[in-house]
Design a protein around this motif. Structure first.
Motif, PDB file in Angstrom:
ATOM      1  N   VAL A  58       0.446  -1.416   0.263  1.00  0.00           N
ATOM      2  CA  VAL A  58       0.164   0.133  -0.299  1.00  0.00           C
ATOM      3  C   VAL A  58       1.040   1.517  -0.152  1.00  0.00           C
ATOM      4  O   VAL A  58       0.260   2.340  -0.247  1.00  0.00           O
ATOM      5  CB  VAL A  58      -0.933  -0.159   1.590  1.00  0.00           C
ATOM      6  N   THR A  59       2.046   1.276   1.215  1.00  0.00           N
ATOM      7  CA  THR A  59       2.497   2.281   0.827  1.00  0.00           C
ATOM      8  C   THR A  59       3.561   2.711  -0.077  1.00  0.00           C
ATOM      9  O   THR A  59       3.658   3.328  -0.993  1.00  0.00           O
ATOM     10  CB  THR A  59       3.603   2.710   2.051  1.00  0.00           C
ATOM     11  N   GLN A  61       2.380   1.710  -3.840  1.00  0.00           N
ATOM     12  CA  GLN A  61       1.441   2.010  -4.221  1.00  0.00           C
ATOM     13  C   GLN A  61       0.805   3.853  -4.670  1.00  0.00           C
ATOM     14  O   GLN A  61       0.829   4.262  -4.880  1.00  0.00           O
ATOM     15  CB  GLN A  61       0.409   1.237  -4.224  1.00  0.00           C
ATOM     16  N   SER A  62       1.044   4.014  -3.187  1.00  0.00           N
ATOM     17  CA  SER A  62       0.482   5.553  -2.442  1.00  0.00           C
ATOM     18  C   SER A  62       1.928   6.148  -2.840  1.00  0.00           C
ATOM     19  O   SER A  62       1.188   7.438  -4.019  1.00  0.00           O
ATOM     20  CB  SER A  62       0.426   6.319  -1.567  1.00  0.00           C
ATOM     21  N   TYR A  63       3.076   6.070  -3.371  1.00  0.00           N
ATOM     22  CA  TYR A  63       4.184   6.755  -3.660  1.00  0.00           C
ATOM     23  C   TYR A  63       4.191   6.466  -5.508  1.00  0.00           C
ATOM     24  O   TYR A  63       5.353   7.116  -5.624  1.00  0.00           O
ATOM     25  CB  TYR A  63       5.528   6.271  -2.792  1.00  0.00           C
ATOM     26  N   GLY A  64       3.602   5.967  -5.672  1.00  0.00           N
ATOM     27  CA  GLY A  64       3.521   5.110  -7.534  1.00  0.00           C
ATOM     28  C   GLY A  64       5.047   3.471  -7.620  1.00  0.00           C
ATOM     29  O   GLY A  64       5.762   4.627  -8.436  1.00  0.00           O
ATOM     30  N   LEU A  65       5.513   3.770  -6.646  1.00  0.00           N
ATOM     31  CA  LEU A  65       6.926   2.579  -6.674  1.00  0.00           C
ATOM     32  C   LEU A  65       6.373   1.164  -6.756  1.00  0.00           C
ATOM     33  O   LEU A  65       6.849   0.406  -6.365  1.00  0.00           O
ATOM     34  CB  LEU A  65       7.565   3.061  -5.196  1.00  0.00           C
ATOM     35  N   SER A  66       4.958   0.674  -7.013  1.00  0.00           N
ATOM     36  CA  SER A  66       4.904  -0.476  -6.890  1.00  0.00           C
ATOM     37  C   SER A  66       5.174  -1.606  -7.287  1.00  0.00           C
ATOM     38  O   SER A  66       5.435  -2.763  -6.632  1.00  0.00           O
ATOM     39  CB  SER A  66       3.480  -0.816  -7.433  1.00  0.00           C
ATOM     40  N   ARG A  67       6.474  -0.989  -7.926  1.00  0.00           N
ATOM     41  CA  ARG A  67       7.526  -2.265  -9.009  1.00  0.00           C
ATOM     42  C   ARG A  67       8.652  -2.779  -8.063  1.00  0.00           C
ATOM     43  O   ARG A  67       8.764  -3.679  -8.294  1.00  0.00           O
ATOM     44  CB  ARG A  67       7.434  -1.680 -10.544  1.00  0.00           C
ATOM     45  N   TYR A  68       8.019  -1.840  -7.103  1.00  0.00           N
ATOM     46  CA  TYR A  68       9.890  -2.595  -6.389  1.00  0.00           C
ATOM     47  C   TYR A  68       8.750  -2.863  -5.033  1.00  0.00           C
ATOM     48  O   TYR A  68       9.768  -3.200  -4.195  1.00  0.00           O
ATOM     49  CB  TYR A  68      10.505  -1.120  -5.158  1.00  0.00           C
ATOM     50  N   ALA A  69       7.724  -3.050  -4.988  1.00  0.00           N
ATOM     51  CA  ALA A  69       6.845  -3.492  -3.131  1.00  0.00           C
ATOM     52  C   ALA A  69       7.461  -5.212  -3.733  1.00  0.00           C
ATOM     53  O   ALA A  69       8.144  -5.427  -2.185  1.00  0.00           O
ATOM     54  CB  ALA A  69       5.870  -3.448  -3.902  1.00  0.00           C
ATOM     55  N   VAL A 146       8.564 -19.859   2.443  1.00  0.00           N
ATOM     56  CA  VAL A 146       8.221 -20.064   1.755  1.00  0.00           C
ATOM     57  C   VAL A 146       6.250 -19.602   1.455  1.00  0.00           C
ATOM     58  O   VAL A 146       6.098 -19.819   0.438  1.00  0.00           O
ATOM     59  CB  VAL A 146       7.948 -21.840   0.921  1.00  0.00           C
ATOM     60  N   ILE A 147       6.061 -19.600   2.532  1.00  0.00           N
ATOM     61  CA  ILE A 147       5.053 -19.192   2.524  1.00  0.00           C
ATOM     62  C   ILE A 147       5.038 -17.788   2.741  1.00  0.00           C
ATOM     63  O   ILE A 147       3.057 -17.091   2.221  1.00  0.00           O
ATOM     64  CB  ILE A 147       4.398 -19.411   4.076  1.00  0.00           C
ATOM     65  N   VAL A 148       5.982 -17.389   2.841  1.00  0.00           N
ATOM     66  CA  VAL A 148       5.595 -15.338   2.710  1.00  0.00           C
ATOM     67  C   VAL A 148       5.944 -15.160   1.080  1.00  0.00           C
ATOM     68  O   VAL A 148       5.328 -14.327   0.794  1.00  0.00           O
ATOM     69  CB  VAL A 148       6.930 -15.298   3.530  1.00  0.00           C
ATOM     70  N   LEU A 149       6.185 -15.962   0.128  1.00  0.00           N
ATOM     71  CA  LEU A 149       6.489 -15.880  -1.243  1.00  0.00           C
ATOM     72  C   LEU A 149       5.177 -16.115  -1.878  1.00  0.00           C
ATOM     73  O   LEU A 149       4.916 -15.313  -2.534  1.00  0.00           O
ATOM     74  CB  LEU A 149       7.949 -17.028  -1.757  1.00  0.00           C
ATOM     75  N   VAL A 150       4.868 -17.147  -1.728  1.00  0.00           N
ATOM     76  CA  VAL A 150       3.617 -17.574  -1.715  1.00  0.00           C
ATOM     77  C   VAL A 150       2.740 -16.164  -1.514  1.00  0.00           C
ATOM     78  O   VAL A 150       1.613 -15.677  -2.640  1.00  0.00           O
ATOM     79  CB  VAL A 150       2.556 -19.219  -1.415  1.00  0.00           C
ATOM     80  N   LEU A 151       2.391 -15.447  -0.099  1.00  0.00           N
ATOM     81  CA  LEU A 151       2.099 -14.097   0.202  1.00  0.00           C
ATOM     82  C   LEU A 151       2.402 -13.229  -0.334  1.00  0.00           C
ATOM     83  O   LEU A 151       0.756 -12.462  -0.434  1.00  0.00           O
ATOM     84  CB  LEU A 151       1.488 -14.572   1.860  1.00  0.00           C
ATOM     85  N   ALA A 152       3.362 -13.558  -0.696  1.00  0.00           N
ATOM     86  CA  ALA A 152       3.734 -12.339  -1.313  1.00  0.00           C
ATOM     87  C   ALA A 152       3.486 -11.782  -3.123  1.00  0.00           C
ATOM     88  O   ALA A 152       2.596 -10.454  -2.902  1.00  0.00           O
ATOM     89  CB  ALA A 152       5.037 -11.975  -1.043  1.00  0.00           C
ATOM     90  N   TYR A 153       3.150 -13.378  -3.908  1.00  0.00           N
ATOM     91  CA  TYR A 153       2.557 -12.970  -4.864  1.00  0.00           C
ATOM     92  C   TYR A 153       0.733 -12.737  -4.868  1.00  0.00           C
ATOM     93  O   TYR A 153       0.474 -11.950  -5.555  1.00  0.00           O
ATOM     94  CB  TYR A 153       2.636 -14.879  -5.702  1.00  0.00           C
ATOM     95  N   THR A 154       0.371 -13.312  -3.582  1.00  0.00           N
ATOM     96  CA  THR A 154      -0.757 -13.200  -4.230  1.00  0.00           C
ATOM     97  C   THR A 154      -1.874 -11.854  -3.444  1.00  0.00           C
ATOM     98  O   THR A 154      -2.293 -10.886  -3.756  1.00  0.00           O
ATOM     99  CB  THR A 154      -1.385 -14.199  -2.523  1.00  0.00           C
ATOM    100  N   SER A 155      -0.475 -11.018  -2.412  1.00  0.00           N
ATOM    101  CA  SER A 155      -1.342  -9.946  -1.944  1.00  0.00           C
ATOM    102  C   SER A 155      -0.800  -8.861  -3.100  1.00  0.00           C
ATOM    103  O   SER A 155      -1.216  -7.882  -3.315  1.00  0.00           O
ATOM    104  CB  SER A 155       0.076  -9.373  -0.868  1.00  0.00           C
ATOM    105  N   VAL A 156       0.407  -9.444  -4.316  1.00  0.00           N
ATOM    106  CA  VAL A 156       0.319  -8.301  -5.267  1.00  0.00           C
ATOM    107  C   VAL A 156      -0.245  -8.505  -6.153  1.00  0.00           C
ATOM    108  O   VAL A 156      -0.847  -7.778  -7.197  1.00  0.00           O
ATOM    109  CB  VAL A 156       2.063  -8.324  -5.515  1.00  0.00           C
TER     110      VAL A 156
END
Length: 240
Positions: A58-59, A61-69, A146-156
């Motif tokens: 969210v942070t 995206q608000s600064y226009g840096l979503s590709r680095y999230a 591994v769980i965090v990598l899956v959560l990162a994909y679903t969040s983005v």
């Protein structure tokens, strides 16, 4: 500590170590230190990581840096926080289960019989505990990553499979061979530190006849210092 770690590694890789009693002790310690805590530790790590991922996404995206999230999430959570959290959790749990007063009182006993009894108990439990604690750190860190990598994909990207190509390219760019080797080595060093340093502190107290009425795990401050030193060294190698 270095000598004890070397002896423990040699004994761990020696086939003669794994007689029936040692195999049973090792499996019991692995079950207690890893399997009993793996589900709820993974769940807790997933919940905390999900909150942090949402904050970063969210942070950015608000600064226009979503590709680095996504890259920030993987670098901060998977490479740094998850292994350190797993090591500190295993160390804390081992410390809470440790009765320093009884162990050091037995180790510092003046009679020869009680001294030999302390030596035998430490010798029989040392290698299984070293293997179990090192295995616990590795298992908790790898499963949680591994769980965090899956959560990162679903969040983005959500549940859509169309982001899989960009996701694998981003993660693959982060986990180049040097970073991957460093990640594995750091996790291994974390596991060895958690396994060896408290045992070395107990043996040191026994060797020099030191007594303590504290119920704090021996070597706790030393262990924390070594974990932070390994983490700082890893950061220096990667980013300086």
């Amino acid at each position: 500590m270095v000598y004890l770690g070397a002896v423990a590694l040699v004994m761990a890789f020696s086939p003669s170590t794994y007689n029936r009693s040692n195999r049973l002790a090792t499996s019991r310690y692995i079950y207690t230190s890893t399997w009993q805590v793996l589900p709820w530790f993974t769940l807790l790590a997933a919940l905390v990581s999900l909150v942090l991922i949402r904050v970063v996404v969210v942070t950015s995206q608000s600064y226009g840096l979503s590709r680095y999230a996504l890259e920030m999430v993987v670098r901060v959570l998977v490479l740094e926080l998850i292994p350190l959290t797993a090591a500190m959790f295993v160390a804390l749990r081992a410390g809470l289960a440790f009765n320093a007063g009884d162990a050091l009182a037995l180790a510092a006993a003046s009679t020869p019989d009680r001294s030999r009894q302390a030596q035998n108990r430490l010798r029989q439990d040392l290698v299984p505990q070293v293997i179990a604690n090192a295995f616990a750190v590795l298992s908790l860190a790898m499963v949680s990553s591994v769980i965090v990598l899956v959560l990162a994909y679903t969040s983005v990207y959500g549940l859509s499979p169309w982001g899989l190509g960009d996701y694998t390219r981003t993660v693959g760019r982060i986990f180049n061979p040097a970073v991957t080797i460093g990640f594995v080595l750091k996790t291994v060093f974390f596991g060895l530190s958690v396994a060896v340093i408290p045992s070395a502190a107990i043996l040191e107290s026994h060797r020099y006849g030191r007594t303590s009425s504290s119920t704090v795990q021996p070597g706790a401050v030393r262990l924390l210092f070594v974990l932070l030193l390994i983490e700082a060294g890893s950061l220096a190698v990667k980013y300086i």
